[in-house]
Design a protein around this motif. Sequence first.
Motif, PDB file in Angstrom:
ATOM      1  N   ARG A   1     -39.735  22.108  95.786  1.00  0.00           N
ATOM      2  CA  ARG A   1     -40.138  20.759  96.166  1.00  0.00           C
ATOM      3  C   ARG A   1     -39.713  20.466  97.602  1.00  0.00           C
ATOM      4  O   ARG A   1     -38.706  20.968  98.075  1.00  0.00           O
ATOM      5  CB  ARG A   1     -39.510  19.735  95.226  1.00  0.00           C
ATOM      6  N   ARG A   2     -40.495  19.642  98.293  1.00  0.00           N
ATOM      7  CA  ARG A   2     -40.210  19.309  99.685  1.00  0.00           C
ATOM      8  C   ARG A   2     -40.463  17.824  99.935  1.00  0.00           C
ATOM      9  O   ARG A   2     -41.284  17.206  99.267  1.00  0.00           O
ATOM     10  CB  ARG A   2     -41.117  20.104 100.639  1.00  0.00           C
ATOM     11  N   VAL A   3     -39.782  17.292 100.953  1.00  0.00           N
ATOM     12  CA  VAL A   3     -40.044  15.928 101.400  1.00  0.00           C
ATOM     13  C   VAL A   3     -41.107  15.989 102.495  1.00  0.00           C
ATOM     14  O   VAL A   3     -41.359  17.052 103.063  1.00  0.00           O
ATOM     15  CB  VAL A   3     -38.750  15.241 101.913  1.00  0.00           C
ATOM     16  N   PRO A   4     -41.748  14.852 102.837  1.00  0.00           N
ATOM     17  CA  PRO A   4     -42.789  14.862 103.881  1.00  0.00           C
ATOM     18  C   PRO A   4     -42.270  15.355 105.231  1.00  0.00           C
ATOM     19  O   PRO A   4     -41.087  15.201 105.557  1.00  0.00           O
ATOM     20  CB  PRO A   4     -43.204  13.387 103.975  1.00  0.00           C
ATOM     21  N   LEU A   5     -43.156  15.926 106.036  1.00  0.00           N
ATOM     22  CA  LEU A   5     -42.788  16.460 107.350  1.00  0.00           C
ATOM     23  C   LEU A   5     -42.212  15.394 108.268  1.00  0.00           C
ATOM     24  O   LEU A   5     -41.327  15.664 109.068  1.00  0.00           O
ATOM     25  CB  LEU A   5     -43.993  17.123 108.013  1.00  0.00           C
ATOM     26  N   LYS A   6     -42.701  14.147 108.157  1.00  0.00           N
ATOM     27  CA  LYS A   6     -42.176  13.059 108.972  1.00  0.00           C
ATOM     28  C   LYS A   6     -40.685  12.845 108.690  1.00  0.00           C
ATOM     29  O   LYS A   6     -39.884  12.658 109.600  1.00  0.00           O
ATOM     30  CB  LYS A   6     -42.964  11.781 108.690  1.00  0.00           C
ATOM     31  N   THR A   7     -40.306  12.904 107.426  1.00  0.00           N
ATOM     32  CA  THR A   7     -38.900  12.755 107.028  1.00  0.00           C
ATOM     33  C   THR A   7     -38.081  13.933 107.547  1.00  0.00           C
ATOM     34  O   THR A   7     -36.966  13.750 108.050  1.00  0.00           O
ATOM     35  CB  THR A   7     -38.777  12.650 105.498  1.00  0.00           C
ATOM     36  N   GLN A   8     -38.622  15.147 107.451  1.00  0.00           N
ATOM     37  CA  GLN A   8     -37.921  16.329 107.937  1.00  0.00           C
ATOM     38  C   GLN A   8     -37.669  16.234 109.443  1.00  0.00           C
ATOM     39  O   GLN A   8     -36.580  16.572 109.917  1.00  0.00           O
ATOM     40  CB  GLN A   8     -38.725  17.592 107.627  1.00  0.00           C
ATOM     41  N   ARG A   9     -38.649  15.758 110.205  1.00  0.00           N
ATOM     42  CA  ARG A   9     -38.477  15.595 111.650  1.00  0.00           C
ATOM     43  C   ARG A   9     -37.383  14.579 111.967  1.00  0.00           C
ATOM     44  O   ARG A   9     -36.564  14.786 112.866  1.00  0.00           O
ATOM     45  CB  ARG A   9     -39.790  15.152 112.305  1.00  0.00           C
ATOM     46  N   ARG A  10     -37.357  13.480 111.215  1.00  0.00           N
ATOM     47  CA  ARG A  10     -36.336  12.448 111.421  1.00  0.00           C
ATOM     48  C   ARG A  10     -34.945  13.010 111.148  1.00  0.00           C
ATOM     49  O   ARG A  10     -34.010  12.781 111.919  1.00  0.00           O
ATOM     50  CB  ARG A  10     -36.616  11.248 110.505  1.00  0.00           C
ATOM     51  N   ILE A  11     -34.805  13.802 110.091  1.00  0.00           N
ATOM     52  CA  ILE A  11     -33.518  14.420 109.746  1.00  0.00           C
ATOM     53  C   ILE A  11     -33.088  15.381 110.856  1.00  0.00           C
ATOM     54  O   ILE A  11     -31.928  15.399 111.264  1.00  0.00           O
ATOM     55  CB  ILE A  11     -33.591  15.153 108.390  1.00  0.00           C
ATOM     56  N   ARG A  12     -34.028  16.183 111.373  1.00  0.00           N
ATOM     57  CA  ARG A  12     -33.712  17.120 112.468  1.00  0.00           C
ATOM     58  C   ARG A  12     -33.247  16.387 113.731  1.00  0.00           C
ATOM     59  O   ARG A  12     -32.394  16.881 114.463  1.00  0.00           O
ATOM     60  CB  ARG A  12     -34.936  17.962 112.821  1.00  0.00           C
TER      61      ARG A  12
END
Length: 85
Positions: A11-22
Amino acid sequence: MSKEYHLTTTRRVPLKTQRRIRNISPGLVGKVVVVRTLFNTFTGCLLSIRGNTIRLRIFSGIDRVFITIRIPIGIILDIFRFPCP
């Protein structure tokens, strides 16, 4: 010496969320943070960010030792500094 564990899932979270975390994570290295994932919430010291994972040192209440866990950025919902008054 602490043990190191790796959390995995498909399972993965949306790419927008991943960018914010990075973008947020580098400023939190060396700080006590709260990390909300798809499975659980962890509180510990953010050790490093490498590739697509973060390393977090947490206290294991079972053995009374500190362990290091590697969490893929793709399963992190939110990360923020632990609020101390």
